[in-house]
Design an enzyme around this catalytic site. Structure first.
Site, PDB file in Angstrom:
ATOM      1  CD  GLU A 242       1.273 -38.446 125.062  1.00 16.39           C
ATOM      2  OE1 GLU A 242       0.557 -37.787 124.081  1.00 16.39           O
ATOM      3  OE2 GLU A 242       2.291 -37.989 125.636  1.00 16.39           O
TER       4      GLU A 242
ATOM      5  CB  CYS B 220      -1.514 -13.643 134.574  1.00 16.35           C
ATOM      6  SG  CYS B 220      -0.140 -13.117 133.064  1.00 16.35           S
TER       7      CYS B 220
ATOM      8  CG  ASN C  57      -4.771 -12.968 132.670  1.00  7.20           C
ATOM      9  OD1 ASN C  57      -3.882 -13.227 131.854  1.00  7.20           O
ATOM     10  ND2 ASN C  57      -5.712 -14.096 132.928  1.00  7.20           N
ATOM     11  N   GLY C  58      -3.677 -10.836 130.438  1.00  3.27           N
ATOM     12  CA  GLY C  58      -4.267 -10.657 128.898  1.00  3.27           C
ATOM     13  C   GLY C  58      -2.919  -9.962 128.083  1.00  3.27           C
TER      14      GLY C  58
ATOM     15  CE  LYS D  13      -1.170 -35.942 122.545  1.00  4.78           C
ATOM     16  NZ  LYS D  13       0.055 -35.347 121.910  1.00  4.78           N
TER      17      LYS D  13
ATOM     18  CG  HIS E  66       6.749 -48.542  99.543  1.00 11.68           C
ATOM     19  ND1 HIS E  66       7.343 -48.997  98.570  1.00 11.68           N
ATOM     20  CD2 HIS E  66       6.344 -47.510  99.410  1.00 11.68           C
ATOM     21  CE1 HIS E  66       7.250 -47.995  97.483  1.00 11.68           C
ATOM     22  NE2 HIS E  66       6.368 -46.988  98.200  1.00 11.68           N
TER      23      HIS E  66
ATOM     24  CD  GLU F 115       1.033 -34.543 118.703  1.00  4.88           C
ATOM     25  OE1 GLU F 115       2.444 -35.185 118.560  1.00  4.88           O
ATOM     26  OE2 GLU F 115       0.423 -34.194 119.658  1.00  4.88           O
TER      27      GLU F 115
ATOM     28  CD1 TRP G 151       3.033 -17.704 130.409  1.00  5.09           C
ATOM     29  CD2 TRP G 151       2.963 -19.248 132.065  1.00  5.09           C
ATOM     30  NE1 TRP G 151       3.705 -18.900 129.875  1.00  5.09           N
ATOM     31  CE2 TRP G 151       3.576 -19.692 130.593  1.00  5.09           C
ATOM     32  CE3 TRP G 151       2.983 -20.032 132.941  1.00  5.09           C
ATOM     33  CZ2 TRP G 151       3.946 -21.151 130.712  1.00  5.09           C
ATOM     34  CZ3 TRP G 151       3.363 -21.363 132.984  1.00  5.09           C
ATOM     35  CH2 TRP G 151       3.969 -21.948 131.658  1.00  5.09           C
TER      36      TRP G 151
ATOM     37  CE  LYS H  92       2.670 -31.060 129.717  1.00  6.30           C
ATOM     38  NZ  LYS H  92       1.972 -31.390 128.530  1.00  6.30           N
TER      39      LYS H  92
ATOM     40  NE  ARG I 202      -5.274 -18.738 135.874  1.00  6.84           N
ATOM     41  CZ  ARG I 202      -6.703 -18.522 135.277  1.00  6.84           C
ATOM     42  NH1 ARG I 202      -7.537 -19.166 135.959  1.00  6.84           N
ATOM     43  NH2 ARG I 202      -6.989 -17.751 134.225  1.00  6.84           N
TER      44      ARG I 202
HETATM   45  C1  AGP Z   1       3.339 -35.060 124.289  1.00  2.51           C
HETATM   46  O1  AGP Z   1       2.105 -35.605 124.218  1.00  2.51           O
HETATM   47  C2  AGP Z   1       3.977 -35.702 125.351  1.00  2.51           C
HETATM   48  N1  AGP Z   1       3.902 -35.344 126.385  1.00  2.51           N
HETATM   49  C3  AGP Z   1       5.864 -35.961 124.994  1.00  2.51           C
HETATM   50  O2  AGP Z   1       5.986 -36.344 123.862  1.00  2.51           O
HETATM   51  C4  AGP Z   1       6.528 -34.567 124.969  1.00  2.51           C
HETATM   52  O3  AGP Z   1       6.111 -33.725 123.966  1.00  2.51           O
HETATM   53  C5  AGP Z   1       7.825 -34.425 125.215  1.00  2.51           C
HETATM   54  O4  AGP Z   1       8.274 -35.394 126.102  1.00  2.51           O
HETATM   55  C6  AGP Z   1       8.732 -33.443 124.813  1.00  2.51           C
HETATM   56  O5  AGP Z   1       8.628 -32.603 125.889  1.00  2.51           O
HETATM   57  P1  AGP Z   1       8.868 -31.089 125.683  1.00  2.51           P
HETATM   58  O6  AGP Z   1       8.036 -30.467 124.739  1.00  2.51           O
HETATM   59  O7  AGP Z   1       8.730 -30.303 127.069  1.00  2.51           O
HETATM   60  O8  AGP Z   1      10.351 -30.927 125.505  1.00  2.51           O
END
Ligand code: AGP
Length: 604
Positions: free
Chosen positions: A487, A2, A99-100, A484, A503, A480, A75, A599, A27
């Protein structure tokens, strides 16, 4: 996370408060409000949604002359984003913004209700203002009542409180959530939960420390520490750069979000861990009646969190789990039965493929649950039930703290179901709950480790590709880690089950192929070790990550010994996040806004 603002001075206070809240929009929030005290009279405005809605509500309100005011962007954590739940929260003649999370709010609320107090909202925050007014009945002064209130609060808080009797005063406190006090050459005093709200309005600030509390008036500021000793006021100059303020000193939002995983996970856990059971205020156990299978559906990083959950749920909750990549699920004409609980995982709650998959499941008559970071998002509004991850806004496109909180919630959900289905002994549930309590410490970034990864990253810039390998839950963690890296560094990387290397993929092994090997001590260590040795024997360049020494790798990241593989999981997650970020930094990439990415992928 928040946003909080406060003002004491002679200027028109409404616009100062709203402008300050606008600087905190980064935020994330789903409602906002302001309260102004002038001549012992309060004016209150609250609205759901964006600040423009609040401005509309307050458009005919203006002040001239001296006033005090507090403002808040919320939030949602406890209670849906509604006007009633929006801050400031009011007593009979006091207002508070917070906030908290107040951990003991329920017991305080029960006591106050027995005293005849009427609560309007579902929030933990409202307890603060009613407790203050309860103390005011016996305290010698409003400040003494405020101090007595703080003594009874447990949890994390940053508070601003105003009371009609103390017409020129703002009471403040900081414990676990940020609060900054600022002043300027015009004798004005301002507050902000981030200095972004104070830039351009104050020339010097104090970053309050945990336990600091006090009061501010037009003439003075008095601040005390947790032992009630008066604290010297050391103001420091305030930077002028708003964006750097929003990053709070970090180079990137991604870096800030990695470092704040500790605090964020504490929020995710807050109020949900009992000694021998998990409690989700959002869940009704009826959701699981008649359920014999769970289908987990997501995209990207959220899919990796789903994959982790598939291991945990089958292992501990003894329920069949199936995994779905949303973009595939939508078009494969899936066979769905109504004894399946359809669970979608999404940071944004708006990802098109996941949202459409959710609609398909609902149309097929399945019960649905969403694990999400954004209350009031499309998926939250559409699903039968939702569990919020409480990660706060995640600005870095490469997801970090959202992933950490998703896995944390899914681990808690596993234990919740294990308790409901009696598939785990209470002692084992209790043991794992104790592990969950250590998560914030497990993900606290070790500066020496970060520096080691920064130095190491220069060796991993020019290979012909990366394999991230692991077994069990460390396979989705490897996926993951690879995501990362892809990306933000734009280098090619694959996550692979380490048992699969022989394999086919091992054909790629040579010094230009980098292998990042996850070697947890408490999950299939020997099996994974032999897989890595096969790669080492073929001269692949290997970076091993393990609490145990490993002499067959070119580089070794030593993690701390811990008692369980899930703790190793979270620590190795931080290592992979930092490692990818430091490689991207060396390559000069835009860490927060990588090329080609958004995003939230709200289109197919
Ligand atoms: C993850 O680093 C990416 N930004 C992307 O894979 C993301 O996780 C994916 O687009 C799903 O988004 P969401 O969690 O908002 O559904």
């Amino acid at each position: 996370m928040c946003g909080i603002v406060g003002y004491i001075g002679n200027k028109p206070v409404k616009q100062i408060l709203i402008d300050g809240l606008r600087e905190l929009e980064y935020r994330g929030y789903d409602s906002a409000g302001i309260a102004v005290l002038q001549n012992h009279q309060f004016s209150l405005f609250k609205a759901v949604g964006k600040l423009v809605n609040l401005e509309e509500k307050a458009k005919n309100f203006e002040t001239t002359g001296f006033s005090v005011g507090i403002g808040h962007t919320r939030w949602a954590t406890h209670g849906k984003p509604t006007e009633l739940n929006a801050h400031p929260h009011l007593g009979s003649n006091s207002y508070v913004v917070h906030n908290g999370i107040i951990e003991n709010y329920q017991e305080l609320k029960n006591m106050l209700v027995l005293e005849g107090v009427k609560f309007l909202s579902q929030t933990d925050t409202e307890v603060i203002v009613h407790l203050f007014e309860y103390q005011l009945k016996s305290a010698s002064t409003p400040f003494e009542a405020f101090r007595q209130t703080l003594e009874k609060l447990e949890g994390a808080y940053a508070i601003l409180l105003v009371n009609a009797a103390a017409n020129d005063t703002i009471f403040f406190a900081k414990h676990g959530s940020p609060m900054i006090l600022g002043r300027n050459h015009e004798g004005e005093t301002l507050f902000g939960s981030s200095d972004a709200a104070l830039i351009g309005k104050c020339h010097e600030v104090i970053y309050l420390e945990d336990g600091h509390y006090g009061y501010a008036t037009a003439q003075t500021v008095a601040m005390y520490d947790e032992k009630n000793r008066l604290v010297d006021l050391h103001f420091v100059p305030l930077s002028e750069n708003k964006l750097s303020a929003q990053k709070e000193g970090y180079r990137f939002f991604m870096e800030k979000e990695i470092y704040e995983q500790s605090r964020v996970l504490a929020d995710t856990l807050m109020g949900r861990l009992r000694d021998e059971s998990i409690y989700f205020e959002e869940l009704d156990s009826a959701l699981f009646v008649g359920i014999n299978e769970i289908k987990l559906c997501a995209c990207g990083t959220s899919y990796h969190a789903a994959m982790v959950a598939s291991y945990l749920l089958e292992r501990h909750s003894k329920i069949r789990v199936s995994l779905e990549i949303a973009s595939e699920f939508r078009y494969r004409e899936p066979f769905l039965t109504q004894d399946t609980l359809f669970v979608v995982i999404s940071q944004s709650g708006e990802t098109a493929d996941t949202l459409e998959s959710l609609k398909m499941a609902k149309k097929a008559g399945l019960k649905t649950l969403v694990i999400c970071n954004v209350d009031n998002s499309s998926m939250v509004r559409l699903s039968d039930a939702s569990i919020l991850t409480r990660a706060g806004i995640e600005k870095g496109v490469a997801s970090t703290k959202a992933f950490a909180t998703q896995v944390c919630v899914l681990w808690m959900l596993t234990l919740y179901l294990a308790g409901e289905r009696k598939t785990l002994e209470t002692t084992e549930i209790k043991r794992q709950i104790q592990l969950l309590r250590t998560l914030p410490a497990m993900v606290t970034v070790d500066e020496a480790l970060h520096e080691q990864l920064r130095r190491l990253s220069k060796r991993y810039l020019h290979g012909h590709g990366f394999f991230f390998i692991g077994r069990d839950v460390f396979f989705p963690l490897a996926l993951e880690g690879a995501l990362k890296l892809k990306e933000i560094s734009y280098l090619h990387a694959e996550g692979y089950p380490s048992g699969e290397m022989k394999h086919g993929p091992i054909a790629l092994a040579d010094p230009g192929l980098y292998t990042i090997a996850l070697l947890p001590q408490h999950k299939l260590y020997d099996k994974t070790k032999s897989n890595v040795e096969e790669l080492s024997a073929r001269d692949s360049t290997i970076c091993s990550i393990s609490p145990l020494d490993f002499d067959k790798s070119d580089d070794h990241i030593r993690t701390q010994k811990s008692e369980d593989y899930m703790l190793e999981f979270f620590e190795m997650m931080v290592v992979l996040q930092l490692f990818s970020m430091e490689i991207a930094v060396r390559l000069g990439n835009d860490v927060d806004m990588p090329r080609n990415l958004a995003k939230s992928v709200t289109v197919e």
